[in-house]
Motif scaffolding. Sequence first.
Motif, PDB file in Angstrom:
ATOM      1  N   ARG A 184      45.376  36.112  49.404  1.00 18.00           N
ATOM      2  CA  ARG A 184      45.017  36.826  48.607  1.00 18.00           C
ATOM      3  C   ARG A 184      44.099  37.787  49.357  1.00 18.00           C
ATOM      4  O   ARG A 184      43.351  37.994  48.872  1.00 18.00           O
ATOM      5  CB  ARG A 184      44.982  36.815  47.198  1.00 18.00           C
ATOM      6  N   PRO A 230      36.382  38.688  42.031  1.00 17.70           N
ATOM      7  CA  PRO A 230      37.145  38.443  41.181  1.00 17.70           C
ATOM      8  C   PRO A 230      38.098  37.745  41.504  1.00 17.70           C
ATOM      9  O   PRO A 230      39.083  37.390  41.336  1.00 17.70           O
ATOM     10  CB  PRO A 230      36.911  39.423  39.952  1.00 17.70           C
ATOM     11  N   ARG A 231      38.117  36.267  40.446  1.00 21.78           N
ATOM     12  CA  ARG A 231      39.203  35.466  39.843  1.00 21.78           C
ATOM     13  C   ARG A 231      38.915  35.055  38.779  1.00 21.78           C
ATOM     14  O   ARG A 231      38.265  34.103  38.443  1.00 21.78           O
ATOM     15  CB  ARG A 231      39.624  33.593  41.364  1.00 21.78           C
ATOM     16  N   LYS A 247      43.597  38.181  38.694  1.00 21.39           N
ATOM     17  CA  LYS A 247      42.642  39.612  38.352  1.00 21.39           C
ATOM     18  C   LYS A 247      43.001  40.073  36.241  1.00 21.39           C
ATOM     19  O   LYS A 247      44.206  39.353  36.158  1.00 21.39           O
ATOM     20  CB  LYS A 247      43.263  41.016  38.480  1.00 21.39           C
ATOM     21  N   CYS A 276      42.265  40.740  52.304  1.00 25.28           N
ATOM     22  CA  CYS A 276      42.309  42.264  51.964  1.00 25.28           C
ATOM     23  C   CYS A 276      43.849  42.061  53.137  1.00 25.28           C
ATOM     24  O   CYS A 276      43.631  42.223  54.655  1.00 25.28           O
ATOM     25  CB  CYS A 276      40.961  43.159  53.022  1.00 25.28           C
ATOM     26  N   ARG A 298      53.102  41.839  47.538  1.00 20.87           N
ATOM     27  CA  ARG A 298      52.366  41.923  48.774  1.00 20.87           C
ATOM     28  C   ARG A 298      53.285  41.688  50.028  1.00 20.87           C
ATOM     29  O   ARG A 298      53.198  42.204  51.131  1.00 20.87           O
ATOM     30  CB  ARG A 298      51.522  40.397  48.978  1.00 20.87           C
ATOM     31  N   ILE A 353      46.345  45.440  44.222  1.00 23.55           N
ATOM     32  CA  ILE A 353      45.445  44.824  44.052  1.00 23.55           C
ATOM     33  C   ILE A 353      45.051  44.491  42.617  1.00 23.55           C
ATOM     34  O   ILE A 353      44.309  43.169  42.135  1.00 23.55           O
ATOM     35  CB  ILE A 353      44.113  45.917  43.951  1.00 23.55           C
ATOM     36  N   PRO A 366      33.581  39.327  54.136  1.00 18.93           N
ATOM     37  CA  PRO A 366      33.861  40.546  53.992  1.00 18.93           C
ATOM     38  C   PRO A 366      35.281  41.546  53.583  1.00 18.93           C
ATOM     39  O   PRO A 366      35.579  42.022  52.269  1.00 18.93           O
ATOM     40  CB  PRO A 366      33.914  41.135  55.112  1.00 18.93           C
ATOM     41  N   PHE A 367      36.051  40.614  53.609  1.00 16.14           N
ATOM     42  CA  PHE A 367      38.188  40.356  53.552  1.00 16.14           C
ATOM     43  C   PHE A 367      38.972  39.572  52.340  1.00 16.14           C
ATOM     44  O   PHE A 367      39.392  39.487  52.998  1.00 16.14           O
ATOM     45  CB  PHE A 367      38.897  40.734  55.180  1.00 16.14           C
ATOM     46  N   PHE A 383      51.346  46.414  57.684  1.00 17.61           N
ATOM     47  CA  PHE A 383      50.145  46.488  58.195  1.00 17.61           C
ATOM     48  C   PHE A 383      50.049  45.334  59.554  1.00 17.61           C
ATOM     49  O   PHE A 383      48.715  44.386  59.901  1.00 17.61           O
ATOM     50  CB  PHE A 383      48.784  45.619  57.125  1.00 17.61           C
ATOM     51  N   ALA A 395      42.193  52.025  47.868  1.00 19.44           N
ATOM     52  CA  ALA A 395      41.279  50.689  48.546  1.00 19.44           C
ATOM     53  C   ALA A 395      41.579  51.113  50.551  1.00 19.44           C
ATOM     54  O   ALA A 395      40.515  51.130  51.210  1.00 19.44           O
ATOM     55  CB  ALA A 395      42.730  49.191  48.816  1.00 19.44           C
ATOM     56  N   THR A 415      36.266  51.602  51.317  1.00 14.95           N
ATOM     57  CA  THR A 415      35.280  50.488  52.238  1.00 14.95           C
ATOM     58  C   THR A 415      35.908  50.997  54.143  1.00 14.95           C
ATOM     59  O   THR A 415      34.406  50.697  53.859  1.00 14.95           O
ATOM     60  CB  THR A 415      36.520  49.641  52.098  1.00 14.95           C
ATOM     61  N   PHE A 465      46.720  52.153  47.648  1.00 12.09           N
ATOM     62  CA  PHE A 465      46.078  52.614  48.661  1.00 12.09           C
ATOM     63  C   PHE A 465      45.375  53.657  49.474  1.00 12.09           C
ATOM     64  O   PHE A 465      44.405  53.821  50.406  1.00 12.09           O
ATOM     65  CB  PHE A 465      47.815  52.273  50.135  1.00 12.09           C
ATOM     66  N   TRP A 521      52.343  40.120  42.105  1.00  8.02           N
ATOM     67  CA  TRP A 521      51.860  40.534  43.459  1.00  8.02           C
ATOM     68  C   TRP A 521      52.867  39.834  44.338  1.00  8.02           C
ATOM     69  O   TRP A 521      52.787  40.267  45.046  1.00  8.02           O
ATOM     70  CB  TRP A 521      50.384  39.764  43.007  1.00  8.02           C
TER      71      TRP A 521
HETATM   72  C1  HEM Z   1      36.013  47.717  55.639  1.00 12.68           C
HETATM   73  C2  HEM Z   1      36.988  47.675  55.067  1.00 12.68           C
HETATM   74  C3  HEM Z   1      37.832  47.323  54.659  1.00 12.68           C
HETATM   75  C4  HEM Z   1      36.549  46.044  53.057  1.00 12.68           C
HETATM   76  C5  HEM Z   1      35.400  45.392  53.086  1.00 12.68           C
HETATM   77  C6  HEM Z   1      37.920  45.458  52.204  1.00 12.68           C
HETATM   78  C7  HEM Z   1      37.851  44.637  51.238  1.00 12.68           C
HETATM   79  C8  HEM Z   1      38.551  43.776  50.438  1.00 12.68           C
HETATM   80  C9  HEM Z   1      38.845  42.746  49.702  1.00 12.68           C
HETATM   81  C10 HEM Z   1      37.482  42.205  49.801  1.00 12.68           C
HETATM   82  C11 HEM Z   1      39.372  42.296  49.099  1.00 12.68           C
HETATM   83  C12 HEM Z   1      39.715  41.195  48.122  1.00 12.68           C
HETATM   84  C13 HEM Z   1      39.382  41.810  46.801  1.00 12.68           C
HETATM   85  C14 HEM Z   1      39.929  40.713  45.789  1.00 12.68           C
HETATM   86  O1  HEM Z   1      40.291  39.636  46.048  1.00 12.68           O
HETATM   87  O2  HEM Z   1      39.253  40.905  44.760  1.00 12.68           O
HETATM   88  C15 HEM Z   1      40.920  43.207  49.458  1.00 12.68           C
HETATM   89  C16 HEM Z   1      41.714  43.122  49.555  1.00 12.68           C
HETATM   90  C17 HEM Z   1      42.664  44.104  49.397  1.00 12.68           C
HETATM   91  N1  HEM Z   1      42.369  45.507  50.022  1.00 12.68           N
HETATM   92 FE1  HEM Z   1      40.977  45.551  51.282  1.00 12.68          FE
HETATM   93  N2  HEM Z   1      39.247  46.043  52.488  1.00 12.68           N
HETATM   94  C18 HEM Z   1      38.972  47.323  53.524  1.00 12.68           C
HETATM   95  C19 HEM Z   1      39.754  48.245  54.066  1.00 12.68           C
HETATM   96  C20 HEM Z   1      40.864  47.937  53.453  1.00 12.68           C
HETATM   97  C21 HEM Z   1      42.427  48.693  53.574  1.00 12.68           C
HETATM   98  C22 HEM Z   1      42.452  50.199  55.007  1.00 12.68           C
HETATM   99  C23 HEM Z   1      42.904  48.807  53.044  1.00 12.68           C
HETATM  100  C24 HEM Z   1      44.249  49.341  53.552  1.00 12.68           C
HETATM  101  C25 HEM Z   1      45.333  50.170  54.522  1.00 12.68           C
HETATM  102  C26 HEM Z   1      42.775  48.279  51.818  1.00 12.68           C
HETATM  103  C27 HEM Z   1      44.043  47.317  50.952  1.00 12.68           C
HETATM  104  C28 HEM Z   1      43.545  46.282  50.570  1.00 12.68           C
HETATM  105  C29 HEM Z   1      45.006  45.897  49.840  1.00 12.68           C
HETATM  106  C30 HEM Z   1      45.954  46.742  49.158  1.00 12.68           C
HETATM  107  C31 HEM Z   1      43.819  44.667  48.795  1.00 12.68           C
HETATM  108  C32 HEM Z   1      44.537  43.805  47.926  1.00 12.68           C
HETATM  109  C33 HEM Z   1      45.011  42.314  48.188  1.00 12.68           C
HETATM  110  C34 HEM Z   1      45.727  41.132  47.628  1.00 12.68           C
HETATM  111  O3  HEM Z   1      45.670  41.383  46.089  1.00 12.68           O
HETATM  112  O4  HEM Z   1      46.567  40.938  47.778  1.00 12.68           O
HETATM  113  N3  HEM Z   1      41.708  47.511  52.281  1.00 12.68           N
HETATM  114  N4  HEM Z   1      39.730  44.404  50.492  1.00 12.68           N
END
Ligand code: HEM
Length: 528
Positions: A471, A400-401, A130, A473, A158, A147, A465-466, A165, A332, A336, A329, A154
């Motif tokens: 890295r 983004p990266r 980031k 979600c 992680r 994040i 989507p994730f 989870f 995030a 979403t 947390f 990181w």
């Molecule tokens: C529909 C629900 C969700 C979507 C669509 C979603 C989507 C994403 C995406 C696209 C990323 C990558 C972001 C990036 O690299 O810039 C991300 C990262 C992350 N999400 Fe989710 N998320 C969701 C739900 C959640 C939930 C429920 C949690 C926690 C309980 C969560 C915690 C995180 C965290 C901590 C990261 C950072 C991971 C890292 O950088 O190693 N997210 N999410």
Amino acid sequence: MALGVVGLVLALPLLFLLTRAAWITVSCYYLTPARIRTILAGQGVHGPPPRLLVGNLRDVSALVAEATAGDMSSLSHDIVGRLLPHYVLWSKMYGRLFVYWYGSEPRVCVTDAGMVRELLSSRHAHVTGKSWLQRQGAKHFIGRGLIMANGATWSHQRHVVAPAFMADRLRGRVGHMAECARQTARALREAVARAGNEVEVGAHMARLAGDIIARTEFDTSYDTGKRIFDLIEELQRLTARSSRHLWVPGSQYLPSKYRREIKRLNGELEQLLKESIERSREIADEGRTPSSACGMGLLGMLLAEMEKNKNDGELGYDAQMMIDECKTFFFAGHETSALLLTWAIMLLATNPSWQDKARAEVAGVCGGAPPTADHLPKLTVLQMVINETLRLYPPATLLPRMAFEDITLGSGPGDELRVPKGASLWIPLLAIHHDEAVWGADAHEFRPDRFAPGRPRPWAGRFLPFASGPRNCVGQAYAMVEAKVVLAVMLASFRFGISDEYRHAPVNVLTLRPRHGVPVRLLPLTPQ
Ligand code: HEM
């Protein structure tokens, strides 16, 4: 004479500091961007001409403001031109690989599936991350949380949070999720009985997702955590406003009314989190089980890690890191998920045949009882509906990266991109999810059967989507379990149709949301 020497001794360090600051500024705002521009142009990667300091910021703002000025004239899911008008315009003018400038930060748009996969793979996980602009923009509501962390920090963070989870722990949370969802269904029934059957469902889903994360991971409830959610939302709003001028060198140090307010709210937020952490620590010290009783939630794991690492060098969790991780947390894991649920209900309300199919499946699998962990894998129609919702309305529209070292993407001559250190790569997820070349001529239609088990998957690697790779979600499995449980309870409790008051106006404010909420007409079914 003596005074002259003293003056010289005092002036020299000052001169050194001023020269250094001037060099850093020239390097950040002119020399590095010029180097990056030359390397990219040498490979045929062009884009709109940037202005000094602001880059193309004003063009992006003007295009987005114009595209989102009104509501959409129909309930169409063709929303890329509305939400990413700059991407649509510049990819037509300069090709699918182009660069625009966010202040002095170059953002190369990448949509090629192979390059995207490679960029998100473990090969580049430690040399990308980031950017300063992003971290600065999220400083107050995420701080050093996962994040926005980079590199070895990181990786360590992680490693600490991921076990919270894992599938076996998630099974223990299903009952709590179902209980929260049933409470929401009861509240909605009461609202219908009291004030008629029109309900804005987005606010209820936000509260529900907040309740679920607060209960399962932080041993608290939405009502206790409500002030925390409110503060995070307010900080997000204020930070977005105060970050608009981050492209001005040194602007992060200038006093402003936003910054004063941010400082005050952040102080209150951190105090609340400290108290919550302290309470959990006392409960753990006394050997009492946390109120959630769903095994050790995220907060418990973070506390254990902090204890373990009390004397563990710089990577260990200190008190501030704990607070930042909690903020991350709460943020995030809430917004979403709430958006996924809200868009899914909008799509089911406007597609009654899929609503009936999904409800029939829930009745067949759960037999009128609340969903359990064993039911979830059998809810395949619901899974298809959830996937199609995430495809059309992904809560995160861009990935983004930033490259912290020179890297190369692609393979072979003509198919290779050399990305210089300091360039950011932006993956326009929303555009990939709506690409007719990948998804077919019906790319903008709600067609959950494209995700049916056994069907060909020409879109493999383009449904993100994730995100993907190391890295991705960390809460992906949690979010999917939560969505299935909540939608199963909602489908069993109500038939829903879209209200005449619904105005279709998706906007992107950090996440993709409905500008005016989603009012629906609820018809209560037999209570569970
Ligand atoms: C529909 C629900 C969700 C979507 C669509 C979603 C989507 C994403 C995406 C696209 C990323 C990558 C972001 C990036 O690299 O810039 C991300 C990262 C992350 N999400 Fe989710 N998320 C969701 C739900 C959640 C939930 C429920 C949690 C926690 C309980 C969560 C915690 C995180 C965290 C901590 C990261 C950072 C991971 C890292 O950088 O190693 N997210 N999410």
